[in-house]
Enzyme design. Sequence first.
Site, PDB file in Angstrom:
ATOM      1  N   LYS A 112     -10.933  -0.808  40.153  1.00 51.10           N
ATOM      2  CA  LYS A 112     -11.127   0.423  39.378  1.00 51.10           C
ATOM      3  C   LYS A 112     -12.548   0.569  38.860  1.00 51.10           C
ATOM      4  O   LYS A 112     -13.127   1.645  38.906  1.00 51.10           O
ATOM      5  CB  LYS A 112     -10.139   0.457  38.202  1.00 51.10           C
ATOM      6  CG  LYS A 112      -8.708   0.755  38.615  1.00 51.10           C
ATOM      7  CD  LYS A 112      -7.864   1.203  37.442  1.00 51.10           C
ATOM      8  CE  LYS A 112      -7.589   0.131  36.443  1.00 51.10           C
ATOM      9  NZ  LYS A 112      -6.630   0.573  35.396  1.00 51.10           N
ATOM     10  N   VAL A 113     -13.117  -0.506  38.336  1.00 52.09           N
ATOM     11  CA  VAL A 113     -14.462  -0.452  37.766  1.00 52.09           C
ATOM     12  C   VAL A 113     -15.513  -0.871  38.781  1.00 52.09           C
ATOM     13  O   VAL A 113     -16.567  -0.230  38.914  1.00 52.09           O
ATOM     14  CB  VAL A 113     -14.561  -1.354  36.518  1.00 52.09           C
ATOM     15  CG1 VAL A 113     -15.992  -1.381  35.991  1.00 52.09           C
ATOM     16  CG2 VAL A 113     -13.606  -0.866  35.431  1.00 52.09           C
ATOM     17  N   GLY A 114     -15.254  -1.940  39.493  1.00 52.53           N
ATOM     18  CA  GLY A 114     -16.254  -2.519  40.384  1.00 52.53           C
ATOM     19  C   GLY A 114     -16.790  -1.570  41.430  1.00 52.53           C
ATOM     20  O   GLY A 114     -17.997  -1.580  41.741  1.00 52.53           O
TER      21      GLY A 114
ATOM     22  N   LYS B  59      -4.148  -4.817  21.612  1.00 53.18           N
ATOM     23  CA  LYS B  59      -3.916  -4.893  23.054  1.00 53.18           C
ATOM     24  C   LYS B  59      -2.424  -5.089  23.286  1.00 53.18           C
ATOM     25  O   LYS B  59      -1.731  -5.704  22.472  1.00 53.18           O
ATOM     26  CB  LYS B  59      -4.685  -6.069  23.663  1.00 53.18           C
ATOM     27  CG  LYS B  59      -4.961  -5.913  25.153  1.00 53.18           C
ATOM     28  CD  LYS B  59      -6.143  -4.993  25.407  1.00 53.18           C
ATOM     29  CE  LYS B  59      -6.540  -4.983  26.878  1.00 53.18           C
ATOM     30  NZ  LYS B  59      -7.779  -4.227  27.101  1.00 53.18           N
TER      31      LYS B  59
END
Length: 366
Positions: free
Chosen positions: A197-199, A94
């Site tokens: 972005k995901v939610g 990461k």
Amino acid sequence: MTDVTGAPVATVDVLNTLFHSEQGGHEQVVLCQDRASGLKAVIALHSTALGPALGGTRFYPYASEQDAVADALNLARGMSYKNALAGLDHGGGKAVIIGDPELIKTDELLLAYGRFVASLGGRYVTACDVGTYVADMDVVARECRWTTGRSPENGGAGDSSVLTAFGVFQGMRASAQHLWGDPSLRGRKVGIAGVGKVGHHLVEHLLQDGASVVITDVRDESVLRITDRHPEVTVAADTDALIRAEGLDVYAPCALGGALNDDSVPVLTAKVVCGAANNQLSHPGVEKDLADRGILYAPDYVVNAGGVIQVADELHGFDFERCRAKAAKIFDTTLSIFARAKDDGIPPAAAADRIAEQRISEARAR
């Protein structure tokens, strides 16, 4: 305040974590600086036992450099476990870029970052994360061929949040199957903290499945994007109100980490926690607190693996349907973790760790 070597105590604590604690054991940590562009970044490689480390680049205004290093270490370790349980031939890594992307993100900074990633010679493959987007990866790729999450126009797979949300939805279905005997979320009340972005993709899956959805987000525009399209979705004032909501069946943390802590777990009304955020458990022991309260926790790095499945596939010539089929297996993986947890008498988070550690250990032994 310094120790006897003259080094700041906070720095010594980070080194102690890296070399001596159970949360350490990382193979390599690179501190990157390019003063001309303002770049300050940390690249952490936890393991390459299964293959090149793969993980996104987070761009965030950390309170301190020490916080940035600590986050990179935690996130990299989580990627090792995520990639192992996703069945990928990749280790975990990461990167974090320190600063507010709204203020300091430039092509020059991203190009400088790309040169640092390239200097690792393929040991680390980067992608998008909080604060970075497909367009940013296109810039990074101009200096580094070990870049995924690029646009289709530039040979990439595009937005990985689509399959991340799909994978989380599969984790929710598995949780519902395990707890209620039916994988459908129809008639269930699901609270989502963070509809970025995901939610916002997760909202769509849940509504199509017949769930009742309540959301919250620190950004008003993110909330309005949902409610303008789906007025049936209700809005909680904040995360604290959301987790206390009456009749909540599932809580989905989809923002930053640490959502499950000593303050939130005792008041959480949901029977299931399954969300896209990384590092949801704020400290060791929270997973037991959840289990003691009868709350089923779907380990975050298991259910949010859809995105990394997508970007990994990009390295081999991206095929969306192939990726979607792999992400659909998150349903079975989640169920197997719940079964292992029951058999071993441990929380699901511990069971997931055991399975991931076994695969990594077997790879190191080869």
